[in-house]
Design an enzyme around this catalytic site. Structure first.
Site, PDB file in Angstrom:
ATOM      1  N   LYS A 115       5.379   9.174   8.918  1.00 14.31           N
ATOM      2  CA  LYS A 115       5.161   8.662  10.256  1.00 14.31           C
ATOM      3  C   LYS A 115       6.204   9.168  11.256  1.00 14.31           C
ATOM      4  CE  LYS A 115       2.542   4.681   8.633  1.00 14.31           C
ATOM      5  NZ  LYS A 115       1.205   5.081   9.067  1.00 14.31           N
ATOM      6  N   TYR A 138       0.852  -1.193   0.000  1.00 15.90           N
ATOM      7  CA  TYR A 138       0.000   0.000   0.000  1.00 15.90           C
ATOM      8  C   TYR A 138       0.886   1.240   0.000  1.00 15.90           C
ATOM      9  CZ  TYR A 138      -3.379   3.479   1.666  1.00 15.90           C
ATOM     10  OH  TYR A 138      -4.180   4.590   1.795  1.00 15.90           O
ATOM     11  N   ASP A 196       9.318   2.814  -0.694  1.00 19.82           N
ATOM     12  CA  ASP A 196       8.323   3.432   0.179  1.00 19.82           C
ATOM     13  C   ASP A 196       8.612   2.956   1.596  1.00 19.82           C
ATOM     14  OD1 ASP A 196       6.161   4.158   1.702  1.00 19.82           O
ATOM     15  OD2 ASP A 196       4.646   3.374   0.337  1.00 19.82           O
TER      16      ASP A 196
END
Length: 438
Positions: free
Chosen positions: A268, A145, A240
């Site tokens: 994050k 994702y 990613d």
């Protein structure tokens, strides 16, 4: 039974105000057939809901809170920063300070652009890859994702490796046709795709440690294959590391596996609990970004002083040189996570429940599966009903987990040995409950 009366009332009200009562789908607890606790506050490794229940938290805002909730140094720095103003829409030295800290752990990010979310980082990196190479197609992996931008909300079509089909209404077939989807950890599939389409592929984008089919590690040599194929065919390799950044190791997956990507996406942890992300990489590629180059990307709140401050204080904590004889923060977190994972494996074994436990640094996942989990198909084949029973039994005992077997769990510097022991003890009872439901 947990008393969740106030949370249930809050959820019913929220459903009249927001789609599904939440602002991100996984918070709804629909996957586990129960209602979510509404959180009032956090402290260290613990959170407290509006009914007064306390939980040991392994979600940690889906990964950012590596220092735990409300760390005093971060809270104090944020208070000082807020008193000076919450946003300027103008350059500050804080942006440069955070970039230097990022580069200390990620030397491959020679130039960095700050943005506000992981979705924005990956979306921008794809545009940059297309602009730099002059090519239109991208390759992604089933189950990885990369945010909710249109070209990445694509599922595999029929066959082993195919052009994608839209996985959400609102994503057009025209967008999806430029996205090629391939099974994760399948060397033959990605080799065939690049042999056939490589001249049209702008980039391969991958979670080098997958975090959205549960925590799934790359098989030996797989990332090396991706690096070799992109170099052979003139495509870019994008890591990613929004989730595994600063978690798979201090320098993320690229340091852990010894691979240098062309571009890296982070998020994050670099925001320390505030909205923040970044993308960066080779100088010649990043110099194509406006205003240095023609590839446009902008953001009013990019480099927001509060997010920069939280990120700086967080990275200072995990990059701090250890005292003589002590492990650095990243190593200490890995060891704590290993203790927990081994305890969970032992508890499952004692209860006679088959699980697969995966760990990458301070990330971990439990799969209710007797077979190896290496990709989305094997992750999806895990026993979802067993997970539901286990999840609810853990929640009842004050252990806060992600409400989906496809989400990764995390530890923080604030988790203590007592927290880990409490979690293992709860798991022993939860696994027995799973066994009794068979």
């Amino acid at each position: 039974m947990l008393n969740l009366e106030k949370s249930l009332e809050a959820f019913e009200e929220a459903k009249t105000l927001m789609p599904g009562g939440v602002n991100s789908p996984v918070r709804s607890y629909r996957n586990v057939d129960c209602n979510p606790p509404f959180i009032a506050r956090g402290e260290g490794a613990h959170i407290f809901d509006i009914d007064g229940n306390e939980y040991v938290d392994y979600v940690l805002s889906w990964g950012p809170l590596v220092a735990g909730h409300a760390h005093p140094a971060i809270v104090s720095a944020l208070a000082d920063a807020a008193a000076r103003g919450t946003s300027y829409g103008a350059p500050t030295t804080l942006e440069s300070d955070l970039v230097r800290l990022v580069q200390k752990a990620y030397p491959s990010m020679q130039l960095v652009r700050m943005v506000n979310s992981g979705t924005e980082a990956t979306m921008s990196a794809l545009r940059l890859a297309r602009g730099f190479t002059g090519r239109s197609k991208i390759v992604k992996f089933v189950g990885c994702y990369h945010g909710h931008s249109d070209s990445l909300l694509v599922d595999a079509g029929s066959g082993l490796a195919t052009f994608g089909v839209p996985s959400s209404p609102g994503v057009t077939e025209g967008v999806a046709k430029d996205t090629i989807t391939v099974p994760f950890n399948d060397t033959d599939a990605i080799t065939r795709v690049m042999t056939e389409y490589g001249k049209d592929v702008a980039c391969i984008i991958v979670e080098p440690v997958a975090g959205n089919m549960g925590c799934v590690l790359p098989e030996n040599g797989y990332l090396d294959t991706l690096r070799a194929l992109t170099e052979k065919h003139g495509a870019l390799l994008i890591f990613d590391e929004v989730m595994c950044g600063f978690r798979a190791s201090l320098g993320g997956a690229q340091a852990a596996y010894g691979i240098t990507p062309d571009l890296t996406c982070l998020g994050k942890i670099i925001g320390g609990g505030l909205p923040c992300a970044a993308y960066g990489g080779r100088r010649d590629i990043m110099e194509q970004i406006a205003p240095a180059g023609p590839v446009y990307q902008a953001g009013t709140l990019s480099g927001n002083p509060l997010a920069m401050t939280a990120g700086i204080e967080t990275l200072k904590l995990i990059l701090k040189e250890p005292e003589p004889g002590e492990a650095d923060a990243s190593r200490a977190l890995t060891l704590k996570t290993k203790k927990l994972v081994l305890g969970l494996e032992s508890a499952a074994r004692e209860a006679g429940v088959k699980i697969q436990a995966h760990q990458a640094g301070s990330m971990f996942s439990i799969f209710f599966s007797a077979g190896m989990v290496k990709d989305y198909a094997s992750s999806a084949a895990s026993d979802q009903e067993a997970f539901k029973v286990w999840f609810r039994a853990m929640l009842e005992q004050g252990i806060y987990l992600a409400p989906s077997q496809f989400e990764t769990l995390f530890l923080s510097l604030a988790h203590t040995d007592e927290d880990i022991d409490r979690t293992i003890a709860a798991a022993e009872k939860a696994f027995v409950e799973v066994k009794s439901k068979k």
